[in-house]
Write a protein that holds these residues in place. Structure first.
Motif, PDB file in Angstrom:
ATOM      1  N   LEU A   1     -94.534 -54.204  54.269  1.00 28.68           N
ATOM      2  CA  LEU A   1     -94.897 -54.593  52.906  1.00 28.68           C
ATOM      3  C   LEU A   1     -95.967 -53.586  52.512  1.00 28.68           C
ATOM      4  O   LEU A   1     -96.917 -53.391  53.257  1.00 28.68           O
ATOM      5  CB  LEU A   1     -95.519 -55.993  52.884  1.00 28.68           C
ATOM      6  CG  LEU A   1     -94.768 -57.121  53.594  1.00 28.68           C
ATOM      7  CD1 LEU A   1     -95.635 -58.370  53.673  1.00 28.68           C
ATOM      8  CD2 LEU A   1     -93.474 -57.428  52.835  1.00 28.68           C
ATOM      9  N   ALA A   2     -95.813 -52.954  51.352  1.00 23.09           N
ATOM     10  CA  ALA A   2     -96.742 -51.876  51.029  1.00 23.09           C
ATOM     11  C   ALA A   2     -97.321 -52.009  49.623  1.00 23.09           C
ATOM     12  O   ALA A   2     -97.109 -51.147  48.768  1.00 23.09           O
ATOM     13  CB  ALA A   2     -96.035 -50.532  51.199  1.00 23.09           C
ATOM     14  N   PRO A   3     -98.054 -53.085  49.365  1.00 22.34           N
ATOM     15  CA  PRO A   3     -98.601 -53.240  48.007  1.00 22.34           C
ATOM     16  C   PRO A   3     -99.778 -52.303  47.726  1.00 22.34           C
ATOM     17  O   PRO A   3    -100.513 -51.930  48.641  1.00 22.34           O
ATOM     18  CB  PRO A   3     -99.079 -54.700  47.987  1.00 22.34           C
ATOM     19  CG  PRO A   3     -99.319 -55.049  49.420  1.00 22.34           C
ATOM     20  CD  PRO A   3     -98.396 -54.194  50.246  1.00 22.34           C
TER      21      PRO A   3
ATOM     22  N   ASN B   1    -101.902 -51.729  53.233  1.00 26.57           N
ATOM     23  CA  ASN B   1    -102.620 -51.783  51.968  1.00 26.57           C
ATOM     24  C   ASN B   1    -102.700 -50.359  51.410  1.00 26.57           C
ATOM     25  O   ASN B   1    -103.401 -49.519  51.958  1.00 26.57           O
ATOM     26  CB  ASN B   1    -104.000 -52.389  52.284  1.00 26.57           C
ATOM     27  CG  ASN B   1    -104.963 -52.320  51.142  1.00 26.57           C
ATOM     28  OD1 ASN B   1    -104.553 -52.234  49.979  1.00 26.57           O
ATOM     29  ND2 ASN B   1    -106.248 -52.354  51.459  1.00 26.57           N
ATOM     30  N   GLU B   2    -101.987 -50.109  50.316  1.00 26.99           N
ATOM     31  CA  GLU B   2    -101.889 -48.730  49.814  1.00 26.99           C
ATOM     32  C   GLU B   2    -102.990 -48.473  48.782  1.00 26.99           C
ATOM     33  O   GLU B   2    -102.760 -48.451  47.574  1.00 26.99           O
ATOM     34  CB  GLU B   2    -100.482 -48.474  49.272  1.00 26.99           C
ATOM     35  CG  GLU B   2     -99.441 -48.722  50.361  1.00 26.99           C
ATOM     36  CD  GLU B   2     -98.224 -47.832  50.317  1.00 26.99           C
ATOM     37  OE1 GLU B   2     -97.776 -47.483  49.216  1.00 26.99           O
ATOM     38  OE2 GLU B   2     -97.720 -47.483  51.403  1.00 26.99           O
ATOM     39  N   ASP B   3    -104.178 -48.295  49.322  1.00 28.34           N
ATOM     40  CA  ASP B   3    -105.381 -48.264  48.483  1.00 28.34           C
ATOM     41  C   ASP B   3    -105.983 -46.865  48.376  1.00 28.34           C
ATOM     42  O   ASP B   3    -107.201 -46.707  48.406  1.00 28.34           O
ATOM     43  CB  ASP B   3    -106.423 -49.229  49.081  1.00 28.34           C
ATOM     44  CG  ASP B   3    -106.815 -48.830  50.501  1.00 28.34           C
ATOM     45  OD1 ASP B   3    -106.100 -47.987  51.104  1.00 28.34           O
ATOM     46  OD2 ASP B   3    -107.822 -49.336  51.004  1.00 28.34           O
TER      47      ASP B   3
ATOM     48  N   VAL C   1     -87.956 -51.624  52.609  1.00 28.25           N
ATOM     49  CA  VAL C   1     -87.443 -52.484  51.535  1.00 28.25           C
ATOM     50  C   VAL C   1     -88.417 -52.358  50.368  1.00 28.25           C
ATOM     51  O   VAL C   1     -89.614 -52.600  50.536  1.00 28.25           O
ATOM     52  CB  VAL C   1     -87.360 -53.958  52.000  1.00 28.25           C
ATOM     53  CG1 VAL C   1     -86.899 -54.858  50.850  1.00 28.25           C
ATOM     54  CG2 VAL C   1     -86.414 -54.098  53.191  1.00 28.25           C
ATOM     55  N   ARG C   2     -87.928 -51.960  49.220  1.00 25.52           N
ATOM     56  CA  ARG C   2     -88.803 -51.814  48.045  1.00 25.52           C
ATOM     57  C   ARG C   2     -87.942 -51.825  46.798  1.00 25.52           C
ATOM     58  O   ARG C   2     -86.714 -51.931  46.866  1.00 25.52           O
ATOM     59  CB  ARG C   2     -89.627 -50.526  48.158  1.00 25.52           C
ATOM     60  CG  ARG C   2     -88.802 -49.278  48.232  1.00 25.52           C
ATOM     61  CD  ARG C   2     -89.700 -48.078  48.470  1.00 25.52           C
ATOM     62  NE  ARG C   2     -88.928 -46.860  48.676  1.00 25.52           N
ATOM     63  CZ  ARG C   2     -89.430 -45.754  49.201  1.00 25.52           C
ATOM     64  NH1 ARG C   2     -90.696 -45.699  49.561  1.00 25.52           N
ATOM     65  NH2 ARG C   2     -88.676 -44.688  49.351  1.00 25.52           N
ATOM     66  N   GLY C   3     -88.606 -51.683  45.638  1.00 30.04           N
ATOM     67  CA  GLY C   3     -87.898 -51.812  44.367  1.00 30.04           C
ATOM     68  C   GLY C   3     -87.053 -50.579  44.038  1.00 30.04           C
ATOM     69  O   GLY C   3     -87.353 -49.458  44.468  1.00 30.04           O
TER      70      GLY C   3
HETATM   71  N1  GLU Z   1     -97.399 -48.992  47.074  1.00 30.35           N
HETATM   72  C1  GLU Z   1     -96.256 -48.805  46.254  1.00 30.35           C
HETATM   73  C2  GLU Z   1     -96.293 -49.746  45.095  1.00 30.35           C
HETATM   74  O1  GLU Z   1     -96.985 -50.742  45.143  1.00 30.35           O
HETATM   75  C3  GLU Z   1     -94.949 -49.082  46.961  1.00 30.35           C
HETATM   76  C4  GLU Z   1     -94.666 -48.086  47.975  1.00 30.35           C
HETATM   77  C5  GLU Z   1     -93.388 -48.232  48.737  1.00 30.35           C
HETATM   78  O2  GLU Z   1     -92.900 -49.342  48.938  1.00 30.35           O
HETATM   79  O3  GLU Z   1     -92.945 -47.200  49.192  1.00 30.35           O
HETATM   80  O4  GLU Z   1     -95.628 -49.472  44.133  1.00 30.35           O
END
Ligand code: GLU
Length: 286
Positions: free
Chosen positions: A14-16, A48-50, A216-218
């Motif tokens: 999960l990479a918010p 945490n992508e900060d 998994v992402r949008g």
């Molecule tokens: N951190 C990115 C975002 O919140 C998503 C990155 C990813 O899933 O690769 O949009």
């Protein structure tokens, strides 16, 4: 027969980014990510992508934990859970990105770009779609002084894309994908002038070093996958598998963004919605 990494051990993430409140779109993507990790008997990593100090804020990191807990989404590695690759806040992982920058610089995959925003605006062909960056016209491509830079700060560093090559991958949800370098996307920034590693570099490096087997992402990031595949290839890493979820849209058909506070998980919770209702609403709006 060789087994793919995914067949051996599933590692999802999960990479918010803590740049705003999580919304319906995140609820859906993270729920699917958690489900897929569970189905595969694997682990889920919270990252945490900060990286961007201008846009990230500790208040949103706290909100993100609260929202994930409320949705019942659990992770097994990451902040507060330890694990072999801790810490999991990108702001604490600069050395990894710097090592990748050096390798890309040494192999001439990247070059320093001194174009100002104004130069780029003047030269820009229109962006291909509403959320995309314009194709870089290539003015600094032939600059030869990369090796003179001991540190990346002060200029933008761009990845030299292989013009004309179609970057192919099979998305586990959306099927076969192909993006043509130089046409669908141009030389993209991997390190910003203000000394912040760019999203594309940080994510590719982290997915590789954290041994993520499935991202998994949008679906808004489909084209970014092509960019990240180029970085991974240049660094000699095997790519993960990708599963891009359908985008959740608001009533006017626009994709959810952090400015949609009304659709934030916090707001919906405060209005008395249950996690199940939130997830159903998100599924309905795809
Ligand atoms: N951190 C990115 C975002 O919140 C998503 C990155 C990813 O899933 O690769 O949009």
């Amino acid at each position: 027969m060789t087994l793919s990494r995914a067949a051996v051990v599933y590692r999802g993430r999960l990479a918010p980014s803590p740049t705003g409140l999580l919304h319906l779109g995140h609820a859906r993507t993270f729920w699917i990510a958690a489900q897929r990790a569970r189905q595969h008997g694997g682990s889920l990593i919270l990252r945490n992508e900060d990286l961007d100090p201008q846009r990230c804020c500790p208040e949103f990191v706290a909100a993100m934990y609260e929202d994930l807990a409320w949705l019942g989404i659990e992770w097994s590695e990451g902040p507060d859970r330890g694990g072999p690759f801790a810490p999991y806040s990108q702001s604490e992982r600069r050395l990894h990105y710097l090592a990748a920058w050096q390798r890309l610089r040494d192999a001439s995959w990247i070059y320093p770009c001194i174009c100002s925003r104004k130069d780029l605006a003047a030269a820009a062909s229109a962006p291909n779609d509403s959320d995309d960056e314009p194709i870089y016209p290539g003015r600094c491509r032939s600059r030869t002084e990369a090796a003179e830079y001991q540190q990346p700060a002060g200029v933008n560093w761009r990845f030299r894309v292989p013009d004309g090559e179609t970057i192919l991958f099979t998305d586990l949800h959306s099927g076969p994908q192909g993006f043509v370098a130089g046409k669908d996307f141009g030389d993209f920034v991997v390190w910003r002038r203000d000394d912040v590693p760019a999203y594309q570099l940080a994510v590719a490096v982290d997915d590789a070093l954290m041994e993520i087997t499935e991202v998994v992402r949008g679906a808004d990031l489909l084209k970014s996958t092509a960019r990240q595949l180029l970085i991974l290839r240049a660094l000699g890493y095997d790519p993960p598998a990708y599963y891009h979820c359908d985008l959740v849209r608001d009533d006017s058909g626009a994709r959810m963004a952090k400015r949609h506070d009304a659709a934030s998980i916090r707001n919906l919770r405060e209005q008395g919605r249950t996690p199940e209702q939130v997830l159903q609403e998100a599924a309905r709006k795809t």
